[in-house]
Design a protein around this motif. Structure first.
Motif, mmCIF file in Angstrom:
data_model
loop_
_atom_site.group_PDB
_atom_site.id
_atom_site.type_symbol
_atom_site.label_atom_id
_atom_site.label_comp_id
_atom_site.label_asym_id
_atom_site.label_seq_id
_atom_site.Cartn_x
_atom_site.Cartn_y
_atom_site.Cartn_z
ATOM 1 N N ILE A 38 0.855 -1.178 0.000
ATOM 2 C CA ILE A 38 0.000 0.000 0.000
ATOM 3 C C ILE A 38 0.899 1.240 0.000
ATOM 4 O O ILE A 38 1.911 1.274 0.690
ATOM 5 N N VAL A 39 0.573 2.225 -0.803
ATOM 6 C CA VAL A 39 1.456 3.366 -1.015
ATOM 7 C C VAL A 39 1.558 4.256 0.224
ATOM 8 O O VAL A 39 2.646 4.497 0.725
ATOM 9 N N LYS A 40 0.452 4.760 0.712
ATOM 10 C CA LYS A 40 0.460 5.646 1.882
ATOM 11 C C LYS A 40 -0.450 5.061 2.959
ATOM 12 O O LYS A 40 -1.625 5.422 3.048
ATOM 13 N N PRO A 41 0.096 4.186 3.787
ATOM 14 C CA PRO A 41 -0.759 3.595 4.828
ATOM 15 C C PRO A 41 -1.086 4.600 5.924
ATOM 16 O O PRO A 41 -0.290 5.489 6.233
ATOM 17 N N ARG A 42 -2.277 4.461 6.500
ATOM 18 C CA ARG A 42 -2.670 5.324 7.622
ATOM 19 C C ARG A 42 -2.072 4.813 8.918
ATOM 20 O O ARG A 42 -1.848 5.572 9.835
ATOM 21 N N HIS A 44 0.836 2.882 11.316
ATOM 22 C CA HIS A 44 2.286 2.751 11.401
ATOM 23 C C HIS A 44 2.699 1.339 11.782
ATOM 24 O O HIS A 44 3.856 0.986 11.633
ATOM 25 N N LYS A 45 1.740 0.566 12.274
ATOM 26 C CA LYS A 45 2.036 -0.797 12.706
ATOM 27 C C LYS A 45 1.792 -1.771 11.564
ATOM 28 O O LYS A 45 0.971 -1.541 10.678
ATOM 29 N N PHE A 46 2.512 -2.893 11.618
ATOM 30 C CA PHE A 46 2.447 -3.863 10.529
ATOM 31 C C PHE A 46 1.072 -4.517 10.397
ATOM 32 O O PHE A 46 0.590 -4.728 9.284
ATOM 33 N N VAL A 47 0.433 -4.827 11.509
ATOM 34 C CA VAL A 47 -0.893 -5.451 11.444
ATOM 35 C C VAL A 47 -1.895 -4.482 10.835
ATOM 36 O O VAL A 47 -2.725 -4.877 10.004
ATOM 37 N N GLY A 48 -1.812 -3.214 11.200
ATOM 38 C CA GLY A 48 -2.696 -2.207 10.619
ATOM 39 C C GLY A 48 -2.483 -2.069 9.121
ATOM 40 O O GLY A 48 -3.439 -1.937 8.354
ATOM 41 N N LYS A 49 -1.239 -2.118 8.697
ATOM 42 C CA LYS A 49 -0.940 -2.055 7.257
ATOM 43 C C LYS A 49 -1.496 -3.275 6.538
ATOM 44 O O LYS A 49 -2.017 -3.160 5.425
ATOM 45 N N ALA A 50 -1.393 -4.433 7.163
ATOM 46 C CA ALA A 50 -1.938 -5.651 6.558
ATOM 47 C C ALA A 50 -3.455 -5.559 6.427
ATOM 48 O O ALA A 50 -4.021 -5.946 5.403
ATOM 49 N N LEU A 51 -4.110 -5.017 7.442
ATOM 50 C CA LEU A 51 -5.562 -4.841 7.373
ATOM 51 C C LEU A 51 -5.944 -3.838 6.286
ATOM 52 O O LEU A 51 -6.948 -4.027 5.592
ATOM 53 N N GLU A 52 -5.147 -2.819 6.100
ATOM 54 C CA GLU A 52 -5.398 -1.858 5.023
ATOM 55 C C GLU A 52 -5.236 -2.518 3.660
ATOM 56 O O GLU A 52 -5.984 -2.228 2.728
ATOM 57 N N GLU A 53 -4.259 -3.418 3.530
ATOM 58 C CA GLU A 53 -4.075 -4.154 2.273
ATOM 59 C C GLU A 53 -5.278 -5.050 1.995
ATOM 60 O O GLU A 53 -5.719 -5.152 0.850
ATOM 61 N N ILE A 54 -5.818 -5.687 3.022
ATOM 62 C CA ILE A 54 -7.008 -6.523 2.846
ATOM 63 C C ILE A 54 -8.180 -5.657 2.409
ATOM 64 O O ILE A 54 -8.909 -6.001 1.474
ATOM 65 N N ASN A 55 -8.366 -4.519 3.057
ATOM 66 C CA ASN A 55 -9.467 -3.622 2.731
ATOM 67 C C ASN A 55 -9.358 -3.075 1.309
ATOM 68 O O ASN A 55 -10.359 -2.929 0.621
ATOM 69 N N ALA A 56 -8.140 -2.800 0.863
ATOM 70 C CA ALA A 56 -7.940 -2.255 -0.483
ATOM 71 C C ALA A 56 -8.052 -3.331 -1.571
ATOM 72 O O ALA A 56 -8.066 -3.009 -2.753
ATOM 73 N N GLY A 57 -8.119 -4.587 -1.177
ATOM 74 C CA GLY A 57 -8.202 -5.664 -2.162
ATOM 75 C C GLY A 57 -6.853 -6.091 -2.685
ATOM 76 O O GLY A 57 -6.765 -6.887 -3.616
ATOM 77 N N ILE A 58 -5.775 -5.580 -2.104
ATOM 78 C CA ILE A 58 -4.423 -5.948 -2.514
ATOM 79 C C ILE A 58 -4.076 -7.338 -2.006
ATOM 80 O O ILE A 58 -3.431 -8.122 -2.692
ATOM 81 N N LEU A 59 -4.543 -7.636 -0.815
ATOM 82 C CA LEU A 59 -4.289 -8.930 -0.190
ATOM 83 C C LEU A 59 -5.599 -9.703 -0.157
ATOM 84 O O LEU A 59 -6.595 -9.236 0.383
ATOM 85 N N THR A 60 -5.604 -10.881 -0.760
ATOM 86 C CA THR A 60 -6.809 -11.700 -0.802
ATOM 87 C C THR A 60 -6.528 -13.081 -0.228
ATOM 88 O O THR A 60 -5.374 -13.462 -0.060
ATOM 89 N N TYR A 61 -7.589 -13.804 0.033
ATOM 90 C CA TYR A 61 -7.478 -15.139 0.592
ATOM 91 C C TYR A 61 -8.521 -16.016 -0.067
ATOM 92 O O TYR A 61 -9.675 -15.618 -0.211
#
Length: 79
Positions: A38-42, A44-61
């Motif tokens: 994700i380019v500009k995450p809101r 600062h923590k890694f778990v929060g960034k991962a959740l942002e990636e899931i929300n943006a559709g970058i990370l799927t399962y």
């Protein structure tokens, strides 16, 4: 208020357990490899960034559906 909200994230994955597992695995990878998708995450923590990636559709399962096996006992007539 947390970003992204749990309601939005639950639309992306099938359960809270899956959400936590996927986010934790991605956070560990991000921490080890020092990569974020994700380019500009809101957050600062890694778990929060991962959740942002899931929300943006970058990370799927995708789950693998295992074939159900019939476990009912069979009876044989021994004569």
């Amino acid at each position: 208020m947390l970003y992204p909200s749990i309601d939005k994230l639950m639309n992306k994955l099938d359960s809270k357990y899956t959400l936590v597992t996927v986010a934790a695995k991605r956070a560990r990878l991000m921490q080890q490899n020092k990569d974020q998708r994700i380019v500009k995450p809101r957050s600062h923590k890694f778990v929060g960034k991962a959740l942002e990636e899931i929300n943006a559709g970058i990370l799927t399962y995708t789950s693998e559906q295992k074939e159900q096996v019939d476990t009912t006992p069979t009876t044989t007539n021994a004569e």
